[in-house]
Enzyme design. Structure first.
Site, PDB file in Angstrom:
ATOM      1  CG  HIS A 479      -2.175   0.909   0.888  1.00 43.33           C
ATOM      2  ND1 HIS A 479      -2.400   1.989   0.279  1.00 43.33           N
ATOM      3  CD2 HIS A 479      -3.430   0.527   1.494  1.00 43.33           C
ATOM      4  CE1 HIS A 479      -3.460   2.412   0.268  1.00 43.33           C
ATOM      5  NE2 HIS A 479      -4.143   1.504   1.127  1.00 43.33           N
ATOM      6  CE1 TYR A 595      -8.998   7.230   7.124  1.00 46.83           C
ATOM      7  CE2 TYR A 595      -9.559   6.303   5.313  1.00 46.83           C
ATOM      8  CZ  TYR A 595      -8.562   6.709   5.810  1.00 46.83           C
ATOM      9  OH  TYR A 595      -7.689   7.100   5.062  1.00 46.83           O
ATOM     10  CB  THR A 608      -6.291   9.239   0.703  1.00 43.78           C
ATOM     11  OG1 THR A 608      -5.441   8.973   2.062  1.00 43.78           O
ATOM     12  CG2 THR A 608      -6.097   8.089  -0.119  1.00 43.78           C
TER      13      THR A 608
END
Length: 778
Positions: A479, A595, A608
């Protein structure tokens, strides 16, 4: 010993007669080809750098300016207002060839024209940057575009026309703005109000007020200063502190997965499917290197940042005791492959012919190479089978083992082959696919991709391509280097190319004939002592305990999709998010900090931002639904307010006015300065018990989903963020269906992924019923 000889270009020994110098022709050929290909890439990068640097200018536009200047001169019109004469007068005589007045005039006009051309490019790019700083278009209702926005859109279209390359707009993108502390604090307090009783909320107000008045001004000054000189004031700290400094296992905690097309299948031959997909992926890498991929454009006109795509291939995460490092290699001509506990190196380019050294292997040749691995009967070397468990365990333990056992010799060479690979490939011995008549099949498929057996994925690579025995595919993606939508570009390209451009024979093999003279895949050699094997086993046990604790429930929601949600006059994402709030309240009897990931790629190097989906408006709607005493009209009105609030929060997050990245950066500054803040400490320690994300699809427009409605992936998922929480990924798959991926932990008595999934189903149906939405209405 064969591998050792192939790795050496030349060797010499001392003899009584002097040096015995022997050259290896094959090795020198590979060195020659490598250098030729390296220079080709350098030239392409130089060319792309020039074209990107002068965008939206072009050689044609430069020539047009020169011709206009020369033409006006012959018509006795001085459009330079005397500048051409001034340049001609100051030309150094000894450096100008053919000292004739005509030559000097032409050179002067060319210099003037080039200057005008460069100034024009600068003006256009600064104007485009100014235009892209306007985000009012995001806050206008669909179908109610203002005149100013229409003019803005026309100007953006004009300035971004032509043929932009992938990175042409990078320097024209605005920087992510730093919100004011007052605005962030106000939005934060509003976001936690539905989660706190009056007493706790008053306490939080006092902490926030104290922070805003005393501590924040100093921190904000440093943050604003950073925003002046940094390309993006968030992204570097986000990558370092959220990802690279994490010491927990990447598996489940960080890496995520993506699924294959699940409703169609063109072959059952494992090696053939892999041959097509690997060929498609390396084709995509070539397009990336040449910047032949069009930038992603919001609304078709607003460019988004492409920076994350640079590290998609040839990238690995190197473990460290305190922090990891992302290592990106400029060139990689092979993939690393794992099968039945063995590691192999498979070359991607032809090397048998000097003129073909840069040609990518055809799909049929790649199929041959993968089939050779499948047919290889050799057993794993001692310690080799579970070696990749080191990447699935703790980062400190992996860093220590890497330094102790893999820093020299054949272990270092073999590890280099994996870490320098374009990506990692797994030929899995299991079969997984989605059977709509067997709901558990999708969950088992997701579990296999999320963690496998804890040692058959290399979790450090930018991504691992998994090919199951039945030719179904999937990805496990690290990620830190990028976010899921970026990986989705590659995945959509590979799947679309496989089906629409490459295809298969009637027997399921890749098209064409294989080159049987290709050198077989190279088996990687290891020397793993017992102490290292003990470290591998320890990491495996940590990873297995983590994997066994993950409950994953994946399902396809059949009753309706995006098409019917629009009948509610709301965004599909807001609809699902409000349904998640209703489902969670029914599941746990309370609300929680939620979230939702949104992107900030409208800004340079944006990644993000968080949308806090649990709002006063959504909780008011949920409470009214649960009470059951409100009229349908009242519930519709409450739902619309909740939906509008959610959409506004999403827009604020996308336009740089979010809450959490600003507070995160203020916290980092406070740590650098040694400043203690009870408010920031509490904010950053709040658990996200409901972590959600929508999977993007059809981003690159390779095919028409209306024409091919069954060409759907099921999206992907991730592990739970909190020990007592849920992770929810969903993909609104076209007009008629939605896929959900729900994760939790078996060790938590408060959560149950399947139970929560059933609540989500019912919540979607109940909200749709408010608007009488059903398939019969479509």
């Amino acid at each position: 010993m064969a591998e050792a000889h192939q790795a050496v270009a030349f060797q010499f020994t001392v003899t009584p007669d002097g040096f015995d110098f022997r050259l290896s022709r094959e090795a020198l050929k590979h060195l020659y080809l490598t250098e030729i290909n390296a220079w080709k890439k350098r030239l392409i990068r130089i060319k792309n750098g020039i074209l990107r640097g002068v965008y939206p200018g072009s050689p044609t536009s430069w020539l047009a300016v020169v011709m206009a200047t020369v033409g006006s001169s012959y018509c006795n019109v001085d459009i330079s207002n005397g500048l051409v004469y001034y340049i001609q007068k100051h030309l150094p005589e000894r450096y100008v060839p053919y000292q004739t007045p005509q030559t000097r005039a032409l050179v002067s006009m060319a210099i003037f024209s080039t200057g005008v051309w460069i100034v024009g490019i600068f003006f256009f790019r600064q104007t485009l940057k100014l235009l892209l700083s306007y985000h009012g278009w995001m806050f206008e209702m669909h179908g109610q575009t203002s005149r100013s926005t229409k003019v803005w859109a026309a100007c953006v279209r004009l300035l971004s026309s032509g043929r932009p390359m992938l990175y042409s707009f990078q320097t024209s993108l605005p920087k992510l703005p730093v919100p004011s502390v007052q605005a962030t604090i106000q939005r934060y307090l509003e976001s936690v109000r539905p989660l706190l009783d009056d007493k706790k909320y008053q306490r939080m107000e006092i902490l926030a007020k104290e922070f805003q008045d005393k501590t924040a001004p100093r921190l904000q000054k440093y943050l604003v200063l950073k925003s002046w000189w940094a390309t993006n004031y968030v992204s570097d700290w986000w990558e370092e502190y959220i990802y690279l400094r994490g010491r927990n296992p990447l598996m489940v905690n960080s890496n995520y997965y993506a699924m294959d097309f699940v409703l169609i299948k063109n072959t059952d031959v494992q090696a053939a499917r892999l041959g097509n997909i690997v060929h498609a992926m390396i084709t995509y890498r070539r397009k990336l290197d040449r910047e032949d991929i069009k930038p992603v454009m919001a609304l078709g006109i607003v460019p988004m940042c492409s920076n994350q795509m640079e590290r998609m291939f040839n990238t690995t995460r190197i473990p460290g005791k305190e922090t990891d490092v992302l290592q990106h290699f400029n060139e990689s001509r092979h993939v690393a492959v794992y099968h039945k506990g063995r590691f192999f190196k498979v070359w991607l380019y032809e090397g048998s012919n000097l003129l073909k050294g840069s040609n990518l292997l055809k799909p049929r040749d790649l199929e041959l190479q993968f089939q050779r691995i499948l047919d290889d009967p050799s057993p794993p070397q001692p310690g080799e089978e579970r070696l990749a468990a080191l990447t699935a365990g703790g980062r400190v333990e992996w860093a220590q083992a890497r330094q102790t056992f893999f820093s020299s010799g054949k272990n270092r060479a073999a590890l280099d082959a994996i870490e320098r690979a374009a990506f990692f490939v797994v030929l899995d011995e299991e079969s997984h696919s989605y059977d709509p008549d067997n709901e558990a099949s999708l969950s088992l498929y997701g579990k296999a991709l999320l963690h496998g057996n804890c040692y058959n994925r290399w979790f450090d690579k930018s991504f691992t391509l998994v090919a199951f025995k039945n030719a179904q595919l999937g990805l496990n993606t690290e990620h830190s280097w990028a976010d899921a939508p970026v990986m989705g570009h590659l995945w959509e390209f590979a799947l679309g190319t496989d089906i629409f451009h490459l295809g298969y024979t009637e027997t399921g093999h890749c098209l064409g004939k294989p080159n049987l003279t290709l050198t077989p895949p190279q088996r990687l050699q290891w020397d793993i002592p017992e102490r290292c094997q003990a470290a591998i086993e320890s990491s495996y046990q940590v990873a297995k305990a983590l994997a066994d604790d993950v409950e994953l429930y994946c399902f396809q929601f059949f009753p309706f999709g995006k098409g019917l949600i629009k009948k509610c006059r709301t965004s599909p994402d807001a609809f699902v998010q409000i349904a998640l709030q209703l489902a969670h309240f029914r599941d746990k009897g309370k609300f929680c900090l939620t979230y939702e990931a949104s992107m900030t790629r409208l800004f340079r190097e944006g990644r993000t931002e968080t949308v806090r989906s649990c709002t006063n408006e959504s909780t008011a709607f949920v409470k009214a639904m649960v009470q059951g005493s409100h009229t349908k009209a009242d519930l519709q009105n409450l739902f619309r307010k909740a939906s509008e609030k959610h959409q506004n929060l999403y827009r604020l997050a996308m336009t740089g006015a979010g809450i959490d990245r600003h507070l995160f950066c203020l916290y980092v500054v406070s740590k650098y300065l040694g400043v203690s803040s009870p408010f920031l400490a509490e904010v950053l320690s709040e658990p996200w018990r409901l972590s959600t994300s929508q999977t993007a699809q059809f981003q690159i427009g390779m095919f028409d989903p209306k024409k091919y409605p069954n060409h759907l992936g099921a999206g992907g998922g991730f592990g739970p963020v909190a020990d007592d929480g849920y992770g929810v990924s969903y993909m609104i798959a076209g007009e008629n269906t939605i896929f959900f991926h729900i994760s939790s932990k078996f060790s938590s008595s408060e959560t149950n992924a399947q139970r929560f999934g059933n609540h989500i189903r019912q919540a979607l149906l109940d909200i749709a019923d408010l608007f009488k939405v059903s398939k019969a209405d479509s």
